[in-house]
Design a protein around this motif. Sequence first.
Motif, PDB file in Angstrom:
ATOM      1  N   ALA A 251     119.267  12.811  18.409  1.00 38.34           N
ATOM      2  CA  ALA A 251     119.085  11.997  18.718  1.00 38.34           C
ATOM      3  C   ALA A 251     119.472  10.535  18.365  1.00 38.34           C
ATOM      4  CB  ALA A 251     117.381  12.023  19.155  1.00 38.34           C
ATOM      5  N   GLY A 252     120.248  11.207  17.503  1.00 29.61           N
ATOM      6  CA  GLY A 252     120.334   9.673  16.049  1.00 29.61           C
ATOM      7  C   GLY A 252     119.713  10.068  15.334  1.00 29.61           C
ATOM      8  N   GLY A 253     118.546  10.215  14.623  1.00 27.66           N
ATOM      9  CA  GLY A 253     117.851   9.150  13.774  1.00 27.66           C
ATOM     10  C   GLY A 253     117.755   9.492  12.205  1.00 27.66           C
ATOM     11  N   PHE A 254     118.854  10.264  11.977  1.00 27.07           N
ATOM     12  CA  PHE A 254     119.680  10.364  10.621  1.00 27.07           C
ATOM     13  C   PHE A 254     120.263   8.762  10.311  1.00 27.07           C
ATOM     14  CE2 PHE A 254     117.461  14.852  11.002  1.00 27.07           C
ATOM     15  CZ  PHE A 254     116.429  14.584   9.572  1.00 27.07           C
ATOM     16  N   VAL A 255     121.180   8.486   9.682  1.00 27.78           N
ATOM     17  CA  VAL A 255     121.619   7.392   9.209  1.00 27.78           C
ATOM     18  C   VAL A 255     123.531   8.339   9.893  1.00 27.78           C
ATOM     19  CG1 VAL A 255     121.921   8.111   6.464  1.00 27.78           C
ATOM     20  CG2 VAL A 255     123.268   6.059   8.057  1.00 27.78           C
ATOM     21  N   LYS A 256     124.304   7.542  10.208  1.00 30.10           N
ATOM     22  CA  LYS A 256     125.185   7.967  10.213  1.00 30.10           C
ATOM     23  C   LYS A 256     126.012   8.631   8.988  1.00 30.10           C
ATOM     24  CE  LYS A 256     126.243   5.615  14.823  1.00 30.10           C
ATOM     25  NZ  LYS A 256     127.303   4.601  15.431  1.00 30.10           N
ATOM     26  N   GLY A 257     126.300   9.620   9.356  1.00 30.40           N
ATOM     27  CA  GLY A 257     127.113  10.332   7.898  1.00 30.40           C
ATOM     28  C   GLY A 257     126.947  10.519   6.478  1.00 30.40           C
ATOM     29  N   PHE A 258     125.457  11.407   7.146  1.00 28.65           N
ATOM     30  CA  PHE A 258     124.153  11.673   6.513  1.00 28.65           C
ATOM     31  C   PHE A 258     124.732  12.850   5.424  1.00 28.65           C
ATOM     32  CE2 PHE A 258     123.040  14.080   9.716  1.00 28.65           C
ATOM     33  CZ  PHE A 258     123.129  15.515   9.965  1.00 28.65           C
ATOM     34  N   ALA A 259     126.272  13.575   5.772  1.00 25.13           N
ATOM     35  CA  ALA A 259     126.550  14.446   5.481  1.00 25.13           C
ATOM     36  C   ALA A 259     126.912  14.852   4.184  1.00 25.13           C
ATOM     37  CB  ALA A 259     126.816  15.811   7.101  1.00 25.13           C
ATOM     38  N   SER A 260     127.453  13.202   4.248  1.00 31.60           N
ATOM     39  CA  SER A 260     128.146  12.654   3.136  1.00 31.60           C
ATOM     40  C   SER A 260     126.994  11.802   2.333  1.00 31.60           C
ATOM     41  CB  SER A 260     129.745  11.799   3.619  1.00 31.60           C
ATOM     42  OG  SER A 260     129.937  12.333   4.369  1.00 31.60           O
ATOM     43  N   ILE A 261     126.654  12.029   2.368  1.00 31.19           N
ATOM     44  CA  ILE A 261     125.568  10.513   1.536  1.00 31.19           C
ATOM     45  C   ILE A 261     124.863  11.767  -0.149  1.00 31.19           C
ATOM     46  CG2 ILE A 261     123.463   9.215   1.204  1.00 31.19           C
ATOM     47  CD1 ILE A 261     124.275   8.863   3.777  1.00 31.19           C
ATOM     48  N   THR A 262     124.961  11.347  -1.284  1.00 24.71           N
ATOM     49  CA  THR A 262     124.026  12.158  -2.126  1.00 24.71           C
ATOM     50  C   THR A 262     123.252  12.008  -2.797  1.00 24.71           C
ATOM     51  OG1 THR A 262     125.511  10.813  -4.087  1.00 24.71           O
ATOM     52  CG2 THR A 262     126.095  13.034  -3.038  1.00 24.71           C
ATOM     53  N   ALA A 263     122.047  12.447  -2.647  1.00 27.75           N
ATOM     54  CA  ALA A 263     121.280  12.193  -3.386  1.00 27.75           C
ATOM     55  C   ALA A 263     121.066  11.628  -4.518  1.00 27.75           C
ATOM     56  CB  ALA A 263     119.914  12.991  -3.393  1.00 27.75           C
ATOM     57  N   ASP A 264     121.587  12.595  -5.221  1.00 27.15           N
ATOM     58  CA  ASP A 264     121.432  12.811  -6.931  1.00 27.15           C
ATOM     59  C   ASP A 264     122.107  10.815  -7.559  1.00 27.15           C
ATOM     60  OD1 ASP A 264     121.101  14.681  -7.183  1.00 27.15           O
ATOM     61  OD2 ASP A 264     122.916  16.097  -7.255  1.00 27.15           O
ATOM     62  N   SER A 265     123.130  10.243  -6.435  1.00 32.14           N
ATOM     63  CA  SER A 265     123.596   9.244  -6.427  1.00 32.14           C
ATOM     64  C   SER A 265     122.631   7.665  -6.192  1.00 32.14           C
ATOM     65  CB  SER A 265     125.023   8.708  -6.001  1.00 32.14           C
ATOM     66  OG  SER A 265     124.714   8.606  -4.755  1.00 32.14           O
TER      67      SER A 265
END
Length: 441
Positions: A251-265
Motif C-alpha cells: 500500500a506504500g505505507g513505508f517511506v520509499k527506499g526504506f530498504a536502504s535506510i539504516t537505523a544505526d545512523s
Amino acid sequence: MNEQFTTRRAVLTLALAAPLAAGLASCGGSSGPGQAAGGGATMWILTGQPAEGIRTDAVDAFNEANPDGELTLSSFQNDAYKAKIRTAIGAAQAPTIIPTWGGGGLRDYVGNKQVEDLTDFFTENAELKDKLFSSAFAAATVDDRIYAVPCEVVSPIVFFYNKTLFEQVGAQPPTTWDELMALVPVFVDAGVAPLSLGGQSRWTNMMWLEYLYDRIGGAELFTSIYDGEPGAWSKPDSIDALTKVQDLVKAGGFVKGFASITADSNADQALLYTGRAAMMLHGSWVFGSMKTDGGDFVTGGHLGWSTFPTVTGGKGDPTSTVGNPSGYYAMSAKASEEAKTAAKKFLAEGLVTDATTKAWIDSGGVPIVVGSDSGFSGSEDADWLQFVYDLASKAATFQQSWDQALSPTAADALLENIEKLFGLTQTPQEFATAMEAASAG
C-alpha cells in the motif's frame, strides 16, 4: 545488556588492545574459573556512557562496603564482548557474573550447564524479586527455573508519531490496524511518507511482526515458536500477520527506499522529526536521541507516542508489549564457591539499589523497579517516563525481541527472511517454510 542509550543495535568497533589470551588472564582466567587473582569474584560489563558509569559506580560502592568480598571488574565493547564471552565460557574461564540478553542465548548456556540456577537465590531474596517487574523474568527463565537476575532499565517498542503532521491532515493516531491502513493514502496524498523505517537494519522490520503476531495470535503464538512446536510458523494466525505486513508494504505505507535506510545512523528518526514521515515504530531508547538531534521536536511538544494498534478479531491483549524487558546478569556455574558467594551478595545487595535506580532515571531510563516512577517528578520528560513505566509494568505479557529470544541460528535466519518478506521477494508461506526449516535445524 540492553544498550538503550545509544541505539539498540549500534555497530561498535571490534578493537581490543591485547590478544584474547591476555584478556582472559587479565580477567582472572589464570586464577581459576570466575575467580580473580585474589580469589574473589569477577564481573564483566559493557562500555558506553552513561550505562557504563552507573554499572561501575555500583560495583565501586559494593566493594567499598565489602572489602573482604570485592568484585574485580572488566569492561568491553558490545561486539568485542560477544566474541570474548563465547571463548571464555567454552574454555571454562567465564567471569563469575556474566552479562546476558536472556532468551535463546541464556537457554544455550543452561543446556550446556554453564550458568547457575538462581531459583533458590530468589527464594532466599524474595524482597529483591518483589522489587522487580514480574514481566522481566520471562526472558530469564528456562523450564520454569530462573537463571539470571533482571536489572537496569526497560525498553519497550513504542508507536511514535508527528503531532504536527496529524494536525495538518486532520487525523488522529490509529488505534486499530484498519485505521492505520486507512491513514496510508491520507499521508501519501499530502506528500508525506506514512511510516518511517530503517529497513536496511532488518531488526527494525522485525518489530512490526512481533506486534502483529501478538495482536493477532496472542502471546501463545510466539510461545509456540519459542518452544519449537512443529508447524508453529505456519499457523493461520502467523500467515495472517505476515500477510498484513506485506499489505502495508504494497500500500506504500513505508517511506520509499526504506530498504536502504539504516537505523544505526538514526536516519529513520530524522524522517519523523523533520516532518518527512508521520509515524514510526521504534524502541523507547530513540526518545533521547530525537530530543538531542531533533531541535524542538521533543521539547516543543511535537512528538506523540502510543501503544501499537489492535487488530479486529485478534486474540492478543492490547496491554501486551514487545522489546527489551530488562538487562540481565547470570552467574557462572564453573566459578569457585568463594566467588559465587561474593557474586550472590552483590546480586542481592549491590545490583539494584536506591542509588542505581536514581542514576538510571537521571540518565533518562525507566528502571525495572516497582514504584520507581515516584522518582519521575520534576523531570521535564515525566510524561514520557510514566508512559514507558506503565507500558512495561502493566503489560499482560512483555515479549522479548525475537532475535534475542530465539537461538542464534534461528535469529540469523529470521533477519535474512524478514528482508525478503518486506522486499516482497518471498510470500508469507515461503517465509514460514524457511523459518520452520531454520528452527528445526
